[in-house]
Design a protein around this motif. Structure first.
Motif, PDB file in Angstrom:
ATOM      1  N   LYS A 488       0.852  -1.179   0.000  1.00 13.19           N
ATOM      2  CA  LYS A 488       0.000   0.000   0.000  1.00 13.19           C
ATOM      3  C   LYS A 488       0.893   1.235   0.000  1.00 13.19           C
ATOM      4  O   LYS A 488       1.937   1.249   0.662  1.00 13.19           O
ATOM      5  N   PRO A 489       0.501   2.288  -0.714  1.00  9.54           N
ATOM      6  CA  PRO A 489       1.338   3.498  -0.753  1.00  9.54           C
ATOM      7  C   PRO A 489       1.206   4.325   0.515  1.00  9.54           C
ATOM      8  O   PRO A 489       0.310   4.119   1.341  1.00  9.54           O
ATOM      9  N   GLN A 490       2.131   5.274   0.655  1.00 12.18           N
ATOM     10  CA  GLN A 490       2.083   6.287   1.712  1.00 12.18           C
ATOM     11  C   GLN A 490       2.165   5.696   3.110  1.00 12.18           C
ATOM     12  O   GLN A 490       1.456   6.117   4.031  1.00 12.18           O
ATOM     13  N   ASN A 491       3.025   4.705   3.295  1.00 13.54           N
ATOM     14  CA  ASN A 491       3.357   4.251   4.638  1.00 13.54           C
ATOM     15  C   ASN A 491       4.799   3.767   4.644  1.00 13.54           C
ATOM     16  O   ASN A 491       5.449   3.733   3.604  1.00 13.54           O
ATOM     17  N   ASN A 492       5.297   3.413   5.808  1.00 13.54           N
ATOM     18  CA  ASN A 492       6.722   3.128   5.964  1.00 13.54           C
ATOM     19  C   ASN A 492       7.110   1.665   5.776  1.00 13.54           C
ATOM     20  O   ASN A 492       8.232   1.287   6.112  1.00 13.54           O
ATOM     21  N   ASN A 493       6.218   0.844   5.247  1.00 14.30           N
ATOM     22  CA  ASN A 493       6.629  -0.517   4.911  1.00 14.30           C
ATOM     23  C   ASN A 493       7.309  -0.475   3.546  1.00 14.30           C
ATOM     24  O   ASN A 493       6.756  -0.872   2.525  1.00 14.30           O
ATOM     25  N   PHE A 494       8.537   0.057   3.554  1.00 16.67           N
ATOM     26  CA  PHE A 494       9.270   0.285   2.309  1.00 16.67           C
ATOM     27  C   PHE A 494       9.662  -1.020   1.622  1.00 16.67           C
ATOM     28  O   PHE A 494       9.984  -1.016   0.439  1.00 16.67           O
ATOM     29  N   THR A 495       9.680  -2.110   2.380  1.00 13.42           N
ATOM     30  CA  THR A 495      10.100  -3.396   1.812  1.00 13.42           C
ATOM     31  C   THR A 495       8.927  -4.212   1.292  1.00 13.42           C
ATOM     32  O   THR A 495       9.133  -5.219   0.619  1.00 13.42           O
ATOM     33  N   ASN A 496       7.702  -3.800   1.639  1.00 10.11           N
ATOM     34  CA  ASN A 496       6.507  -4.581   1.296  1.00 10.11           C
ATOM     35  C   ASN A 496       6.608  -6.009   1.823  1.00 10.11           C
ATOM     36  O   ASN A 496       6.053  -6.943   1.226  1.00 10.11           O
ATOM     37  N   TYR A 497       7.307  -6.174   2.921  1.00 12.15           N
ATOM     38  CA  TYR A 497       7.523  -7.511   3.474  1.00 12.15           C
ATOM     39  C   TYR A 497       6.686  -7.691   4.738  1.00 12.15           C
ATOM     40  O   TYR A 497       6.645  -6.813   5.607  1.00 12.15           O
ATOM     41  N   SER A 498       6.039  -8.835   4.844  1.00 11.26           N
ATOM     42  CA  SER A 498       5.310  -9.196   6.061  1.00 11.26           C
ATOM     43  C   SER A 498       5.106 -10.697   6.048  1.00 11.26           C
ATOM     44  O   SER A 498       5.140 -11.339   4.992  1.00 11.26           O
ATOM     45  N   THR A 499       4.905 -11.255   7.227  1.00 14.56           N
ATOM     46  CA  THR A 499       4.582 -12.678   7.350  1.00 14.56           C
ATOM     47  C   THR A 499       3.594 -12.833   8.500  1.00 14.56           C
ATOM     48  O   THR A 499       3.543 -11.979   9.400  1.00 14.56           O
ATOM     49  N   PRO A 500       2.806 -13.898   8.517  1.00 13.03           N
ATOM     50  CA  PRO A 500       1.917 -14.127   9.660  1.00 13.03           C
ATOM     51  C   PRO A 500       2.669 -14.192  10.987  1.00 13.03           C
ATOM     52  O   PRO A 500       2.179 -13.714  12.015  1.00 13.03           O
ATOM     53  N   GLU A 501       3.867 -14.772  10.956  1.00 15.63           N
ATOM     54  CA  GLU A 501       4.663 -14.855  12.183  1.00 15.63           C
ATOM     55  C   GLU A 501       5.048 -13.472  12.678  1.00 15.63           C
ATOM     56  O   GLU A 501       4.935 -13.161  13.878  1.00 15.63           O
ATOM     57  N   LEU A 502       5.481 -12.601  11.752  1.00 23.41           N
ATOM     58  CA  LEU A 502       5.825 -11.240  12.150  1.00 23.41           C
ATOM     59  C   LEU A 502       4.605 -10.490  12.657  1.00 23.41           C
ATOM     60  O   LEU A 502       4.679  -9.754  13.647  1.00 23.41           O
ATOM     61  N   ASP A 503       3.469 -10.656  11.993  1.00 28.71           N
ATOM     62  CA  ASP A 503       2.242 -10.008  12.444  1.00 28.71           C
ATOM     63  C   ASP A 503       1.942 -10.365  13.886  1.00 28.71           C
ATOM     64  O   ASP A 503       1.626  -9.505  14.723  1.00 28.71           O
ATOM     65  N   GLN A 504       2.029 -11.647  14.184  1.00 34.32           N
ATOM     66  CA  GLN A 504       1.726 -12.121  15.536  1.00 34.32           C
ATOM     67  C   GLN A 504       2.703 -11.527  16.558  1.00 34.32           C
ATOM     68  O   GLN A 504       2.294 -11.069  17.637  1.00 34.32           O
ATOM     69  N   LEU A 505       3.970 -11.542  16.214  1.00 40.18           N
ATOM     70  CA  LEU A 505       4.977 -11.005  17.138  1.00 40.18           C
ATOM     71  C   LEU A 505       4.826  -9.499  17.318  1.00 40.18           C
ATOM     72  O   LEU A 505       4.982  -8.975  18.431  1.00 40.18           O
ATOM     73  N   ILE A 506       4.534  -8.791  16.232  1.00 44.52           N
ATOM     74  CA  ILE A 506       4.401  -7.336  16.306  1.00 44.52           C
ATOM     75  C   ILE A 506       3.219  -6.950  17.184  1.00 44.52           C
ATOM     76  O   ILE A 506       3.310  -6.040  18.020  1.00 44.52           O
TER      77      ILE A 506
END
Length: 610
Positions: A488-506
């Motif tokens: 999605k534009p206009q946010n700081n996820n510059f890598t466009n990277y995510s995983t369910p595991e990271l979501d849970q930990l975050i």
């Protein structure tokens, strides 16, 4: 002084609860203040004069939220502005800012504040609890076109309660340990009277045409300076509220923010800006490269003592940064490719040969300096072409093209563009380009003008972006890696990277009350990001290194642990402890005409060198 984090720098309003005016302040609160920390400004400071500096591109907006607002100029609009409380730059203890007192509730969610009755906006309107209660309406509104803020102020702040014009409380959505609770509840007000909507069909308290209507309307300031004059594309002038600024009733603001005006000129080329500085048209200049500190400061104005040099170390936390890899682009979703890029990118050689050892390699892609939150076991990947080649071969790039660049069976070349924002970085990116060829990798240079470059990256158009981000004392990960922000534009996820595991930990990290568990989660998140190779750690400068004309005066010592800049040189992250001595300015100008010289001055402060 610098605010802890932009997401903590706003106020909010009560939604879905009893009307604010019906609230009764709990009895038995223990009110705190803190007027006993060391002072860090000089009583010798004088008020007056105009400080001249520059930026390399005119901002695309004066809004603090919404499209194109997250550029470099945003620091001028936020980082010098007061919040409810602030950190002492050395001891890190909480000290008064807009609030004179504060009290913690017994629910691990609520902090109460009492506003300094002297507090005023730059347009003369009083700062009241209404200005702290406006921003949840503001930040939750779809009209500001800022999904990250919409989500944060919906999920993380439960309430703001007004008790009277000078008393309010902020309620966290989660129970938090006392130290972290203050970070979340320490809000920066927004002037409610300035944002009264002209058209509000949705009745959400925000102008329906907010983005366009407020694009170049600068809001009144709670701080010492406000935007006074705009010459679009040419300059922006900040003017001091005056010697009667309300902040001077706070002893920590005495002898700070001493100049009457700050004129920020647009000079698009750094070398041209340096020439303006040498002529006295700019008052200070950031010596961030070895050439600027050494060869290009070996001029008569330095030798004759007209211009002084300063190098002082700090202990400021460093944010994430280096090369951000956009995994939404072709080939970059392949872990082997990203691993190969990490080993084919010679940051260590860049530091030694181009930057002459003046900077330090970041060991951790998510930054350092966060104490026990930092995963100290992580190490930046070394430059190793053979290892890079092994990863590239595994990804299907085992063949070498006639130009020495690797290709796969589909004829795709191993070539990626590095986006960067300032011309002075070209030699650095060019070095990375040449070294990458040893692994059969091609880097192309994509130089885009400063603010336009950040917009380009925010819109996720880049393949690789060479930049670093600011940070807080407690690191944040949601904005960088939560799945809602990917693709999605206009946010700081510059890598466009995510995983369910990271979501849970975050999510667990954001809501964790126990500090030890929270720190363990932070280290786990950092390790996963490191293994994903989506950020190749770059370098950091743990110091302020500047040149300035001798009429600028600074305290002795000038540095605190939190001093990033002595002067507002390109950003507004200084502590405002400098001042202009007009008599020295006249003396210097006369000496230059007559040929009189002074002893050259180079100041080194190493008290906070690690």
């Amino acid at each position: 002084m610098r605010k802890i984090l932009n997401i903590f720098a706003f106020g909010v309003i009560t939604l879905g609860c009893l009307p604010a005016w019906s609230a009764e302040l709990p009895v038995g609160l223990t009110w705190e203040s803190n007027l006993h920390e060391p002072r860090f400004a000089s009583p010798q400071a004088k008020f007056g004069g105009t400080f001249n500096t520059y930026i390399e591109s005119f901002p695309q907006t004066f809004r603090i939220v919404g499209p194109d607002s997250n550029g470099r100029f945003r620091t001028w609009l936020l980082d010098s502005r007061p919040a409810a409380v602030t950190r002492h730059p050395d001891t890190k203890a909480w000290i008064p800012d807009i609030a004179t007192e504060w009290a913690y509730g017994n629910d691990d969610k609520t902090v109460y504040f009492r506003i300094n009755p002297n507090a005023r906006w730059s347009d003369g309107k009083p700062i009241t609890a209404d200005d702290f209660t406006y921003v949840l309406t503001f930040m939750r509104s779809k009209d500001i076109v800022a999904p990250w803020y919409n989500t944060f102020y919906t999920q993380q702040i439960a309430d703001v309660i007004k008790y009277d014009d000078h008393t309010f409380a902020v309620v966290s959505a989660e129970k938090r340990n006392k130290e972290e609770l203050m970070l979340y509840t320490n809000l920066q007000p927004r002037p409610a009277h300035f944002y009264q909507p002209k058209v509000d069909k949705n009745k959400d308290g925000v102008e329906d045409n907010f983005v366009r209507y407020y694009n170049f309307k600068a809001e009144p300031s709670a701080g010492p300076y406000y935007i006074d004059d705009i010459k679009k594309g040419k300059s922006i002038t900040f003017k001091h509220v005056g010697k009667d600024w309300w902040g001077y009733s706070n002893p920590y603001y005495l002898y700070r923010y001493n100049v009457e005006k700050i004129r920020v000129k647009v000079i698009r080329d750094k070398d041209i800006a340096r020439q303006h500085f040498e002529k006295g048209n700019l008052d200070s200049f950031w010596l961030d490269t070895p050439e600027l500190w050494r060869e290009k400061s070996d001029t008569p104005n330095f030798e004759h003592g007209y211009i002084h040099k300063f190098w002082g170390y700090n202990q400021v936390p460093m944010g994430a940064g280096g090369l951000w890899i956009n995994t939404a682009k072709p080939l970059l979703d392949n872990l082997d490719i990203r691993k190969g890029l990490a080993f084919a990118t010679d940051f260590d050689g860049l530091i030694e040969k181009v930057l002459r050892g003046d900077v330090i390699r970041k060991p951790n892609p998510m930054g350092v300096g966060h104490g026990d939150y930092t995963n100290s076991e992580l190490k930046a990947p070394p430059f190793d072409p053979d290892t890079a080649i092994a990863y590239f071969t595994q990804a299907g790039f085992g063949n070498i093209g006639p130009d020495g660049i690797r290709v796969n069976n589909k004829g795709q070349r191993l070539s990626f563009a590095i986006t960067y924002s300032y011309g002075y970085l070209t030699p650095q990116v060019a070095y990375l380009k040449e070294q990458a060829k040893l692994a059969g990798l091609e880097y192309t240079l994509n130089l885009i003008d400063g603010s336009s470059a950040f917009k380009y990256v925010l819109e996720k158009k880049h393949e690789l972006s060479f930049h670093s981000m600011g940070t807080s004392e407690i690191p944040q990960y949601w904005e960088y890696f939560y799945s809602e922000n990917a693709n999605k534009p206009q946010n700081n996820n510059f890598t466009n990277y995510s995983t369910p595991e990271l979501d849970q930990l975050i999510l667990a990290y954001r809501s964790e009350f126990d500090l030890n568990k929270k720190k363990a989660l932070a280290k786990q998140i950092q390790a996963i990001v490191d293994q994903a190779s989506v950020i190749i750690p770059g370098y950091m400068r743990p110091y302020a290194r500047e040149a300035y004309w001798r009429w600028l005066q600074i305290p002795q010592p000038a540095m605190t642990k939190s001093t990033e800049f002595l002067f507002p040189s390109g950003t507004f992250r200084d502590l405002g402890t400098y001042w202009i001595d007009d008599s020295l300015k006249r003396e210097t100008k006369a000496a230059m005409k007559s040929g009189k010289t002074f002893e050259p001055v180079t100041i080194m402060e190493e008290a906070y060198k690690l």
